[in-house]
Design a protein around this motif. Structure first.
Motif, short mmCIF file in Angstrom:
data_model
loop_
_atom_site.label_atom_id
_atom_site.label_comp_id
_atom_site.label_asym_id
_atom_site.label_seq_id
_atom_site.Cartn_x
_atom_site.Cartn_y
_atom_site.Cartn_z
N ALA A 280 0.83 -1.21 0.00
CA ALA A 280 0.00 0.00 0.00
C ALA A 280 0.86 1.26 0.00
CB ALA A 280 -0.94 -0.01 1.20
N LEU A 281 1.95 1.25 0.77
CA LEU A 281 2.84 2.40 0.80
C LEU A 281 3.54 2.61 -0.54
CD1 LEU A 281 4.43 2.07 4.34
CD2 LEU A 281 2.82 3.81 3.55
N ARG A 282 3.89 1.54 -1.23
CA ARG A 282 4.51 1.67 -2.55
C ARG A 282 3.54 2.30 -3.54
NH1 ARG A 282 7.48 -4.12 -2.80
NH2 ARG A 282 9.17 -3.60 -1.40
N TYR A 283 2.28 1.84 -3.52
CA TYR A 283 1.30 2.43 -4.43
C TYR A 283 1.06 3.90 -4.07
CZ TYR A 283 0.04 -1.94 -6.68
OH TYR A 283 0.07 -3.08 -7.40
N GLY A 284 1.00 4.20 -2.79
CA GLY A 284 0.83 5.59 -2.37
C GLY A 284 1.99 6.46 -2.80
N ALA A 285 3.20 5.95 -2.69
CA ALA A 285 4.37 6.71 -3.13
C ALA A 285 4.34 6.93 -4.64
CB ALA A 285 5.64 5.97 -2.73
N GLY A 286 3.91 5.92 -5.38
CA GLY A 286 3.79 6.07 -6.83
C GLY A 286 2.80 7.15 -7.22
N ILE A 287 1.70 7.21 -6.51
CA ILE A 287 0.69 8.24 -6.78
C ILE A 287 1.25 9.62 -6.48
CG2 ILE A 287 -1.53 9.16 -5.98
CD1 ILE A 287 -2.39 6.20 -5.59
N LEU A 288 1.96 9.76 -5.36
CA LEU A 288 2.54 11.05 -5.02
C LEU A 288 3.61 11.48 -6.02
CD1 LEU A 288 2.82 10.70 -1.14
CD2 LEU A 288 1.21 12.11 -2.44
N VAL A 289 4.40 10.55 -6.50
CA VAL A 289 5.42 10.88 -7.50
C VAL A 289 4.74 11.32 -8.79
CG1 VAL A 289 7.22 9.89 -8.97
CG2 VAL A 289 7.24 9.47 -6.52
N ALA A 290 3.71 10.60 -9.20
CA ALA A 290 3.00 10.97 -10.44
C ALA A 290 2.37 12.35 -10.30
CB ALA A 290 1.93 9.94 -10.75
N ARG A 291 1.82 12.66 -9.15
CA ARG A 291 1.23 13.99 -8.95
C ARG A 291 2.29 15.07 -9.01
NH1 ARG A 291 -3.80 14.65 -5.23
NH2 ARG A 291 -3.10 16.73 -5.68
N GLY A 292 3.49 14.76 -8.54
CA GLY A 292 4.56 15.74 -8.57
C GLY A 292 5.14 15.95 -9.97
N LEU A 293 5.12 14.91 -10.79
CA LEU A 293 5.69 15.00 -12.13
C LEU A 293 4.74 15.64 -13.13
CD1 LEU A 293 7.48 11.55 -12.44
CD2 LEU A 293 8.51 13.76 -11.99
N LEU A 294 3.45 15.49 -12.91
CA LEU A 294 2.46 16.04 -13.84
C LEU A 294 1.96 17.39 -13.34
CD1 LEU A 294 0.28 12.89 -14.56
CD2 LEU A 294 2.02 13.88 -16.01
#
Length: 67
Positions: free
Chosen positions: A9-23
């Motif tokens: 769950a933390l990995r998926y959450g981190a992926g979402i946060l990274v995507a939000r930061g890149l876009l």
């Protein structure tokens, strides 16, 4: 077992946060507004995740990581 679920769950959450930061906001609006782009992204992400999972399994079998 609960630690594994929390880690995933933390990995998926981190992926979402990274995507939000890149876009940027404009890019995110375009991606979320077009259903064809959404479907293509969902399919691509699903295929990439399944390929990565299968590759990891093959490596685990090759190096005897699996029990």
């Amino acid at each position: 077992m609960i630690a594994v679920i929390i880690r995933i769950a933390l990995r998926y959450g981190a992926g979402i946060l990274v995507a939000r930061g890149l876009l940027g906001a404009g890019d995110a609006a375009v991606l979320s507004g077009d259903p064809e782009i959404q479907m293509a992204l969902e399919t691509g992400v699903g295929l990439a995740l399944s390929a990565a999972t299968e590759a990891w399994y093959v490596l685990a079998r090759k190096f005897h990581w699996s029990k």
